[in-house]
Scaffold this motif. Structure first.
Motif, PDB file in Angstrom:
ATOM      1  N   GLY A   1       0.106   1.207   8.551  1.00 24.95           N
ATOM      2  CA  GLY A   1       0.442  -0.005   7.799  1.00 24.95           C
ATOM      3  C   GLY A   1       0.811   0.242   6.351  1.00 24.95           C
ATOM      4  N   CYS A   2       0.789   1.505   5.935  1.00 19.18           N
ATOM      5  CA  CYS A   2       1.199   1.807   4.563  1.00 19.18           C
ATOM      6  C   CYS A   2       2.681   1.477   4.405  1.00 19.18           C
ATOM      7  N   ASP A   3       3.043   0.971   3.236  1.00 20.94           N
ATOM      8  CA  ASP A   3       4.429   0.601   2.977  1.00 20.94           C
ATOM      9  C   ASP A   3       5.266   1.809   2.544  1.00 20.94           C
ATOM     10  N   ASP A   4       4.588   2.803   1.998  1.00 20.89           N
ATOM     11  CA  ASP A   4       5.286   3.995   1.519  1.00 20.89           C
ATOM     12  C   ASP A   4       4.239   5.072   1.276  1.00 20.89           C
ATOM     13  N   TYR A   5       4.678   6.259   0.892  1.00 16.99           N
ATOM     14  CA  TYR A   5       3.715   7.324   0.618  1.00 16.99           C
ATOM     15  C   TYR A   5       4.277   8.260  -0.435  1.00 16.99           C
ATOM     16  N   ILE A   6       3.370   8.930  -1.107  1.00 20.75           N
ATOM     17  CA  ILE A   6       3.710   9.927  -2.122  1.00 20.75           C
ATOM     18  C   ILE A   6       2.952  11.191  -1.750  1.00 20.75           C
ATOM     19  N   SER A   7       3.655  12.316  -1.682  1.00 20.65           N
ATOM     20  CA  SER A   7       2.989  13.570  -1.340  1.00 20.65           C
ATOM     21  C   SER A   7       2.356  14.192  -2.575  1.00 20.65           C
ATOM     22  N   LYS A   8       1.169  14.773  -2.355  1.00 20.46           N
ATOM     23  CA  LYS A   8       0.525  15.544  -3.419  1.00 20.46           C
ATOM     24  C   LYS A   8       1.045  16.972  -3.366  1.00 20.46           C
ATOM     25  N   PRO A   9       1.131  17.716  -4.453  1.00 20.84           N
ATOM     26  CA  PRO A   9       0.757  17.273  -5.800  1.00 20.84           C
ATOM     27  C   PRO A   9       1.679  16.163  -6.309  1.00 20.84           C
ATOM     28  N   ILE A  10       1.104  15.251  -7.085  1.00 22.54           N
ATOM     29  CA  ILE A  10       1.831  14.067  -7.524  1.00 22.54           C
ATOM     30  C   ILE A  10       2.902  14.429  -8.554  1.00 22.54           C
ATOM     31  N   ASP A  11       4.127  14.005  -8.250  1.00 18.63           N
ATOM     32  CA  ASP A  11       5.230  14.145  -9.195  1.00 18.63           C
ATOM     33  C   ASP A  11       5.274  12.851 -10.022  1.00 18.63           C
ATOM     34  N   ILE A  12       5.106  12.999 -11.342  1.00 20.53           N
ATOM     35  CA  ILE A  12       4.973  11.851 -12.240  1.00 20.53           C
ATOM     36  C   ILE A  12       6.144  10.872 -12.125  1.00 20.53           C
ATOM     37  N   HIS A  13       7.355  11.410 -12.137  1.00 25.95           N
ATOM     38  CA  HIS A  13       8.531  10.532 -12.110  1.00 25.95           C
ATOM     39  C   HIS A  13       8.668   9.830 -10.766  1.00 25.95           C
ATOM     40  N   ASN A  14       8.354  10.573  -9.725  1.00 21.98           N
ATOM     41  CA  ASN A  14       8.401  10.004  -8.378  1.00 21.98           C
ATOM     42  C   ASN A  14       7.397   8.860  -8.229  1.00 21.98           C
ATOM     43  N   LEU A  15       6.205   9.057  -8.764  1.00 19.17           N
ATOM     44  CA  LEU A  15       5.161   8.023  -8.702  1.00 19.17           C
ATOM     45  C   LEU A  15       5.633   6.731  -9.365  1.00 19.17           C
ATOM     46  N   ILE A  16       6.117   6.853 -10.589  1.00 19.50           N
ATOM     47  CA  ILE A  16       6.560   5.669 -11.336  1.00 19.50           C
ATOM     48  C   ILE A  16       7.729   4.983 -10.628  1.00 19.50           C
ATOM     49  N   GLU A  17       8.644   5.812 -10.121  1.00 14.04           N
ATOM     50  CA  GLU A  17       9.821   5.261  -9.447  1.00 14.04           C
ATOM     51  C   GLU A  17       9.434   4.469  -8.195  1.00 14.04           C
ATOM     52  N   ILE A  18       8.537   5.037  -7.400  1.00 11.70           N
ATOM     53  CA  ILE A  18       8.144   4.366  -6.153  1.00 11.70           C
ATOM     54  C   ILE A  18       7.365   3.088  -6.435  1.00 11.70           C
ATOM     55  N   VAL A  19       6.456   3.144  -7.394  1.00 13.98           N
ATOM     56  CA  VAL A  19       5.673   1.948  -7.731  1.00 13.98           C
ATOM     57  C   VAL A  19       6.599   0.848  -8.251  1.00 13.98           C
ATOM     58  N   ASN A  20       7.496   1.189  -9.155  1.00 10.24           N
ATOM     59  CA  ASN A  20       8.424   0.196  -9.708  1.00 10.24           C
ATOM     60  C   ASN A  20       9.330  -0.380  -8.628  1.00 10.24           C
TER      61      ASN A  20
ATOM     62  N   ILE B   1       0.833  -1.200   0.000  1.00 14.15           N
ATOM     63  CA  ILE B   1       0.000   0.000   0.000  1.00 14.15           C
ATOM     64  C   ILE B   1       0.870   1.252   0.000  1.00 14.15           C
ATOM     65  N   VAL B   2       0.695   2.047  -1.043  1.00 13.03           N
ATOM     66  CA  VAL B   2       1.402   3.323  -1.154  1.00 13.03           C
ATOM     67  C   VAL B   2       0.367   4.434  -0.999  1.00 13.03           C
ATOM     68  N   ALA B   3       0.517   5.235   0.046  1.00  7.11           N
ATOM     69  CA  ALA B   3      -0.443   6.295   0.342  1.00  7.11           C
ATOM     70  C   ALA B   3      -0.192   7.522  -0.533  1.00  7.11           C
ATOM     71  N   LEU B   4      -1.298   8.143  -0.922  1.00  9.25           N
ATOM     72  CA  LEU B   4      -1.228   9.459  -1.572  1.00  9.25           C
ATOM     73  C   LEU B   4      -1.655  10.444  -0.499  1.00  9.25           C
ATOM     74  N   THR B   5      -0.738  11.268  -0.080  1.00 13.50           N
ATOM     75  CA  THR B   5      -1.053  12.122   1.051  1.00 13.50           C
ATOM     76  C   THR B   5      -0.870  13.600   0.749  1.00 13.50           C
ATOM     77  N   ALA B   6      -1.814  14.378   1.216  1.00 10.73           N
ATOM     78  CA  ALA B   6      -1.734  15.830   1.051  1.00 10.73           C
ATOM     79  C   ALA B   6      -1.106  16.461   2.278  1.00 10.73           C
ATOM     80  N   TYR B   7      -0.878  15.643   3.286  1.00 10.53           N
ATOM     81  CA  TYR B   7      -0.307  16.158   4.529  1.00 10.53           C
ATOM     82  C   TYR B   7       1.131  16.603   4.300  1.00 10.53           C
TER      83      TYR B   7
END
Ligand code: MN
Length: 128
Positions: free
Chosen positions: A99-118, A80-86
């Motif tokens: 219990g989230c495994d990782d998180y991505i801060s909004k606004p979503i950075d495209i490269h960061n998203l792909i990198e974390i998911v991969n 589980i990768v959280a999308l967080t505005a915090y």
């Protein structure tokens, strides 16, 4: 990594479309839910490798949904990768404690998203 399934749980149509398009282009099988209840229904028959989880959802929020999924033996292996505005320090801890495994801060950075998911799906594959 290509062909792995991802569920996006996000109530914001712009973020939903952005993440859906990006992850589909990367070759993932993507399904979407716009709230926690819909996600829970889908997860009865669908077992994604990873969930991109918005935290602020109408009704049950993303932290509660994460806790439920991580307590359930049927779903606890889903990354589980959280999308967080915090933006505040300490909220990161709250996300990981839920219990989230990782998180991505909004606004979503495209490269960061792909990198974390991969990164997580690679780790997932070699661990299994
Ligand atoms: Mn939201």
């Amino acid at each position: 990594m290509r062909g792995k399934a991802i569920l996006i749980v996000e109530d914001n149509p712009i973020n939903l479309k952005l993440t859906h398009v990006l992850l589909s282009k990367e070759g993932f099988l993507v399904k979407v839910a716009t709230d926690a209840e819909e996600a829970l229904m889908m997860l009865k028959e669908f077992h994604p490798a990873l969930i991109l989880m918005d935290i602020q959802l109408p009704g049950m929020d993303g932290l509660q949904l994460t806790q439920l999924l991580k307590q359930n033996p049927q779903t606890r292996d889903i990354i589980i990768v959280a999308l967080t505005a915090y933006a505040m320090k300490g909220d990161e801890e709250k996300v990981l404690n839920a219990g989230c495994d990782d998180y991505i801060s909004k606004p979503i950075d495209i490269h960061n998203l792909i990198e974390i998911v991969n990164k997580h799906l690679r780790a997932h594959r070699s661990a299994s």
